[in-house]
Write a protein that holds these residues in place. Structure first.
Motif, PDB file in Angstrom:
ATOM      1  N   ARG A 256     -25.427  15.410  -2.112  1.00 23.72           N
ATOM      2  CA  ARG A 256     -26.013  14.255  -2.744  1.00 23.72           C
ATOM      3  C   ARG A 256     -25.923  14.347  -4.274  1.00 23.72           C
ATOM      4  O   ARG A 256     -25.274  13.512  -5.003  1.00 23.72           O
ATOM      5  CB  ARG A 256     -27.305  13.970  -2.380  1.00 23.72           C
ATOM      6  CG  ARG A 256     -27.793  13.347  -1.011  1.00 23.72           C
ATOM      7  CD  ARG A 256     -27.130  12.388  -0.418  1.00 23.72           C
ATOM      8  NE  ARG A 256     -27.056  10.985  -1.322  1.00 23.72           N
ATOM      9  CZ  ARG A 256     -27.638   9.893  -0.931  1.00 23.72           C
ATOM     10  NH1 ARG A 256     -28.054   9.849   0.050  1.00 23.72           N
ATOM     11  NH2 ARG A 256     -27.526   8.725  -1.941  1.00 23.72           N
TER      12      ARG A 256
ATOM     13  N   LEU B 169     -22.077  14.294  -5.120  1.00 26.34           N
ATOM     14  CA  LEU B 169     -21.337  13.015  -4.945  1.00 26.34           C
ATOM     15  C   LEU B 169     -21.760  12.163  -6.084  1.00 26.34           C
ATOM     16  O   LEU B 169     -21.194  11.323  -6.561  1.00 26.34           O
ATOM     17  CB  LEU B 169     -21.901  12.447  -3.533  1.00 26.34           C
ATOM     18  CG  LEU B 169     -21.016  12.968  -2.352  1.00 26.34           C
ATOM     19  CD1 LEU B 169     -21.644  12.413  -1.159  1.00 26.34           C
ATOM     20  CD2 LEU B 169     -19.405  12.805  -2.468  1.00 26.34           C
ATOM     21  N   TYR B 170     -23.264  12.209  -6.598  1.00 26.48           N
ATOM     22  CA  TYR B 170     -23.717  11.564  -7.446  1.00 26.48           C
ATOM     23  C   TYR B 170     -22.829  11.827  -8.785  1.00 26.48           C
ATOM     24  O   TYR B 170     -22.486  10.995  -9.495  1.00 26.48           O
ATOM     25  CB  TYR B 170     -25.095  11.680  -7.828  1.00 26.48           C
ATOM     26  CG  TYR B 170     -25.861  10.830  -8.822  1.00 26.48           C
ATOM     27  CD1 TYR B 170     -26.398   9.645  -8.584  1.00 26.48           C
ATOM     28  CD2 TYR B 170     -25.798  11.195 -10.229  1.00 26.48           C
ATOM     29  CE1 TYR B 170     -26.682   8.885  -9.495  1.00 26.48           C
ATOM     30  CE2 TYR B 170     -26.275  10.505 -11.299  1.00 26.48           C
ATOM     31  CZ  TYR B 170     -26.922   9.038 -10.669  1.00 26.48           C
ATOM     32  OH  TYR B 170     -27.471   8.341 -11.619  1.00 26.48           O
ATOM     33  N   ILE B 171     -22.809  12.952  -9.099  1.00 21.57           N
ATOM     34  CA  ILE B 171     -22.068  13.353 -10.506  1.00 21.57           C
ATOM     35  C   ILE B 171     -20.523  12.893 -10.132  1.00 21.57           C
ATOM     36  O   ILE B 171     -20.057  12.330 -11.175  1.00 21.57           O
ATOM     37  CB  ILE B 171     -22.047  14.918 -10.651  1.00 21.57           C
ATOM     38  CG1 ILE B 171     -23.547  15.335 -11.004  1.00 21.57           C
ATOM     39  CG2 ILE B 171     -21.260  15.410 -12.041  1.00 21.57           C
ATOM     40  CD1 ILE B 171     -23.953  16.835 -10.974  1.00 21.57           C
TER      41      ILE B 171
ATOM     42  N   PHE C  52     -30.712  11.876   3.834  1.00 21.53           N
ATOM     43  CA  PHE C  52     -30.032  10.724   4.389  1.00 21.53           C
ATOM     44  C   PHE C  52     -30.989   9.386   4.218  1.00 21.53           C
ATOM     45  O   PHE C  52     -30.385   8.547   4.721  1.00 21.53           O
ATOM     46  CB  PHE C  52     -29.953  10.893   5.977  1.00 21.53           C
ATOM     47  CG  PHE C  52     -28.865  12.167   6.264  1.00 21.53           C
ATOM     48  CD1 PHE C  52     -27.609  12.045   6.002  1.00 21.53           C
ATOM     49  CD2 PHE C  52     -29.590  13.147   6.677  1.00 21.53           C
ATOM     50  CE1 PHE C  52     -26.793  13.025   6.379  1.00 21.53           C
ATOM     51  CE2 PHE C  52     -28.700  14.404   6.973  1.00 21.53           C
ATOM     52  CZ  PHE C  52     -27.343  14.352   6.711  1.00 21.53           C
TER      53      PHE C  52
ATOM     54  N   SER D 179     -34.128  10.844  -0.396  1.00 18.21           N
ATOM     55  CA  SER D 179     -33.322  11.679  -1.132  1.00 18.21           C
ATOM     56  C   SER D 179     -33.786  11.466  -2.728  1.00 18.21           C
ATOM     57  O   SER D 179     -33.026  12.210  -3.488  1.00 18.21           O
ATOM     58  CB  SER D 179     -31.820  11.021  -1.085  1.00 18.21           C
ATOM     59  OG  SER D 179     -31.867   9.529  -1.451  1.00 18.21           O
ATOM     60  N   HIS D 180     -34.678  10.550  -3.044  1.00 18.29           N
ATOM     61  CA  HIS D 180     -35.214  10.571  -4.425  1.00 18.29           C
ATOM     62  C   HIS D 180     -35.981  11.958  -4.804  1.00 18.29           C
ATOM     63  O   HIS D 180     -35.953  12.179  -6.144  1.00 18.29           O
ATOM     64  CB  HIS D 180     -36.030   9.264  -4.751  1.00 18.29           C
ATOM     65  CG  HIS D 180     -37.517   9.440  -3.936  1.00 18.29           C
ATOM     66  ND1 HIS D 180     -37.839   8.888  -2.781  1.00 18.29           N
ATOM     67  CD2 HIS D 180     -38.572  10.121  -4.466  1.00 18.29           C
ATOM     68  CE1 HIS D 180     -39.246   9.257  -2.740  1.00 18.29           C
ATOM     69  NE2 HIS D 180     -39.657  10.115  -3.615  1.00 18.29           N
TER      70      HIS D 180
ATOM     71  N   LEU E  79     -32.588  12.877  -6.400  1.00 14.62           N
ATOM     72  CA  LEU E  79     -31.976  11.501  -6.977  1.00 14.62           C
ATOM     73  C   LEU E  79     -32.598  11.025  -8.079  1.00 14.62           C
ATOM     74  O   LEU E  79     -32.231  10.644  -8.835  1.00 14.62           O
ATOM     75  CB  LEU E  79     -31.592  10.696  -5.881  1.00 14.62           C
ATOM     76  CG  LEU E  79     -30.330  11.097  -5.109  1.00 14.62           C
ATOM     77  CD1 LEU E  79     -29.732   9.944  -4.221  1.00 14.62           C
ATOM     78  CD2 LEU E  79     -29.045  11.687  -5.875  1.00 14.62           C
TER      79      LEU E  79
END
Lengths: 462, 225
Positions: free
Chosen positions: B24, B27-29, B191, B195-196, B199
């Motif tokens: 996660r 992918l975010y970055i 999932f 995820s926070h 995130l």
């Protein structure tokens, strides 16, 4: 009918198309055609897949639905805490839903999205500072406006505004000649009172390149004269460009990103052509946001900076007062209670809260802060292009109540408002609610108190 | 059964959890785009880092931001709930004994009565969160079944753990259920909205960089969160 003659997915790029739109009074035909505008779902979804990346996707996904954004929104407060005005609800039920449905939405849905994106959010970004996750729904609504624009679901005035920028590189139909003529005229009008007054056009290597809001040459030319007089009194070496003089961007309000790029590029070209030390924009909030903060990104400038350093007018005023370039007569300081309208675009979103306070310390004896203020101030109620959209006048007027109550609570009689949108909203507020206040840009206030050096006084003067 | 859920299944769920959150983050970055987000992440880096740290720091302190201060009740609820959620499983003596037995490592531990209290706090906070969702129109309109499911996933290990710890009838059942619930929570983190967990930091860092680089961070004292 897939697309209308006036209401369609094509941006306005010709004078002919622009005139046809303008001839349609209040957008009657335009909005009628919108009822039959086909949604190109495939294109909508393709755009989303290309442009909705981790920041926005994450915001949509992790929103905890906690409702902390509710009270941050002036629309929610002004509409008696209507749950449908909660920022999270507004964005989840529009952008969130389009994404969930993979762009498969119909005409009625897109009209609801348009109405929400322009009449329920002014992109003031206040909610973003109240969300524990930092979810900035103003940013998301800006993005959503872009999707709406690409599908032709955009308020009539915004379509016109975008067309104006694409054709005239200004939010109004003012050509380079009109602009230069206005400068010449304003100079001639005032040179008797201000000997040696100049509005130098296209002077190279000046210290200051001054850019304006097209409303000034169109409706308030005296604003240009006032700017010239203050630069003159401060002894500044300044100029205006004949081309690239417009700092505003209705294209930003419209979500016309290509139009945004075209507009700021014109100003950046002027910077590169005339090589000034820095650029100063007029007393306008969104113009600064567009040309100075967001513009470099539209133009693909990897530094995130304009080609030359660019500052807001209040930064120049504060500097001129601090350094003594402009001296004010302390006995002429405003005696009445005065408050300051913190513009979302250059205070919350550009960190100039202290600069504004510094100026107030020079001009007001009884300065009263609004509550809340600075970064957390409420939008005037007319931001994001809302002042200019007839279809949403009623919603705009309801939204003004929050600012009205804030101003009344200060007891101030004058609202200093160095932002065209705020200035307009407060003027309209007074017209509607009659609360007995005055409102002003900085320039007229400064001119009333500035000390004129002897050598700049007219020979037959006092 | 106990061996299975605390053995292979535990490995699997910790694995999914760890790999999941790393994916996660990556992918975010990778999905950050300087031009679309309009933030020059890789230029003006020092302003970006400063903005990111400020943005995370103030929001981790109770009443550290205007948002927290204007909602004191929610703030207390939020911090109690999350402190319990994070601290109890990490520092519970029983968990650390198990950890020592299986992997030979352990963290500090908190006394059982403190863990019990924290567990009660979590459960009570969850109940108040549900009541809040029902009672306040501005929260009710946002609430979906998914929100309640996520809350259930997060709270179930505490409810079952509490029952098991207090030796209710059917101890084995409650113990196994507790472990399974914990594992479901771990696996759900990458999932779902949970995820926070990670995130939150990414999102706060991003908005912090936005304000730190573009929206005034280079001029003022930094955004007064």
């Amino acid at each position: 009918m897939a697309e209308g003659i006036l209401c369609n997915r094509k941006p306005v790029n010709t004078k002919e198309d622009l005139l046809a739109l303008l001839a349609d009074k209040s957008g009657k035909q335009y909005y009628e055609e919108m009822n039959h505008l086909h949604v190109d779902s495939a294109a909508l979804w393709a755009t989303i897949q290309k442009s909705l990346k981790s920041r926005l996707r994450t915001w949509l996904e992790i929103c905890a639905h906690c409702g902390l954004c509710a009270d941050s929104c002036f629309y929610y407060l002004a509409n008696n805490k209507d749950p449908k005005q909660v920022p999270s609800y507004k964005i989840q039920s529009t952008l969130g839903e389009i994404v969930r449905r993979k762009g498969d939405v119909d005409n009625a849905f897109m009209q609801m999205v348009m109405d929400t994106a322009w009449s329920k959010c002014t992109c003031c970004n206040r909610c973003g500072s109240f969300c524990p996750f930092g979810i900035d729904m103003g940013v998301m609504f800006g993005y959503l406006r872009g999707l709406c624009f690409s599908q032709g679901f955009v308020p009539w005035e915004m379509k016109i505004g975008s067309g104006m920028h694409r054709i005239y590189r200004a939010q109004m139909d003012i050509t380079s000649e009109d602009w230069v003529d206005t400068c010449t005229w304003m100079c001639e009008e005032n040179e008797e009172d201000w000997p040696g007054l100049e509005i130098p056009v296209d002077k190279e290597n000046a210290d200051i390149l001054y850019t304006v809001n097209a409303r000034e040459p169109k409706h308030y030319p005296e604003d240009i004269a006032q700017a010239a007089i203050l630069f003159h009194l401060a002894g500044e070496n300044w100029t205006v460009p004949s081309v690239g003089w417009e700092e505003t961007s209705l294209t930003m309000f419209a979500g016309d990103w290509e139009g945004c790029r075209l507009q700021v590029q014109e100003v950046y070209n002027a910077m590169e052509r005339l090589k000034p030390k820095r650029m100063i924009g007029t007393e306008c909030g969104h113009a600064y946001r567009a040309t100075v903060l967001e513009g470099p990104y539209w133009a693909g400038l990897k530094t995130g900076k304009t080609p030359v350093e660019s500052i807001h007018y209040i930064e120049w005023v504060a500097e001129a007062l601090r350094t003594g370039k402009l001296k004010l007569d302390p006995s002429k300081k405003l005696k009445m209670p005065v408050t300051y309208q913190d513009s979302c675009n250059y205070i919350r979103n550009a960190g100039l809260a202290d600069t504004a306070r510094e100026i107030m310390s020079y001009i007001a004896e009884d300065f009263r802060e609004m509550t809340p203020c600075r970064e957390h101030n409420f939008c005037c109620g007319g931001g994001g292009g809302l002042n200019g959209i007839g279809r949403y006048r009623e919603q705009r007027n309801v939204g003004l109540k929050v600012k009205r109550d804030q101003i009344i609570a200060t007891g101030a009689k004058l609202v200093v408002s160095p932002c065209h949108n705020c200035w307009d909203a407060i003027r309209d507020m007074e017209e509607i609610f009659h609360i007995g206040i005055k409102w002003s840009f900085l320039k007229p206030i400064l001119l009333k108190m500035v000390i004129v050096p002897d050598h700049l006084k007219p020979e037959n003067g006092e | 059964m106990y061996q299975f859920v605390t053995g292979p299944l535990a490995w699997l769920s910790f694995g999914i959890f760890l790999v999941g959150i790393i994916v996660r983050v990556v992918l975010y970055i990778k999905g950050l785009d300087w031009k679309l987000d309009r933030v020059t992440y890789t230029v003006n880096v020092s302003y970006g880092i400063k903005g990111a740290i400020r943005s995370i720091f103030f929001w981790l302190i109770p009443f550290g931001t205007r948002g927290w201060r204007t909602n004191p009740g929610f703030t207390i609820l939020f911090f109690i709930f999350h402190t319990g959620l994070l601290f109890t499983p990490l520092f519970l003596a029983a968990h650390n004994i198990l950890l020592k037995e299986r992997w030979g490592i352990s963290l500090w531990t908190i006394p059982d009565f403190a863990a019990d209290l924290l567990t009660i706090f979590v459960i009570v906070s969850a109940v108040i969160i549900i009541l809040r969702r029902i009672a306040l129109p501005e929260v009710r309109i946002l609430t979906t079944a998914y929100d309640l499911l996520v809350l259930l996933i997060a709270t179930a290990p505490f409810i079952t753990g509490f029952i098991a710890y207090h030796q209710a009838p059917g101890y084995q059942f409650w113990l196994i259920t507790h472990i399974l619930c914990g594992e479901i929570m771990l696996v759900s983190i990458p999932f779902t909205k949970l995820s926070h967990f990670i995130l939150f930091f990414m999102s706060r860092a991003q908005i912090g960089m936005d304000f730190g680089i573009k929206r005034g961070g280079m001029k003022g004292k930094g955004f007064a969160w």
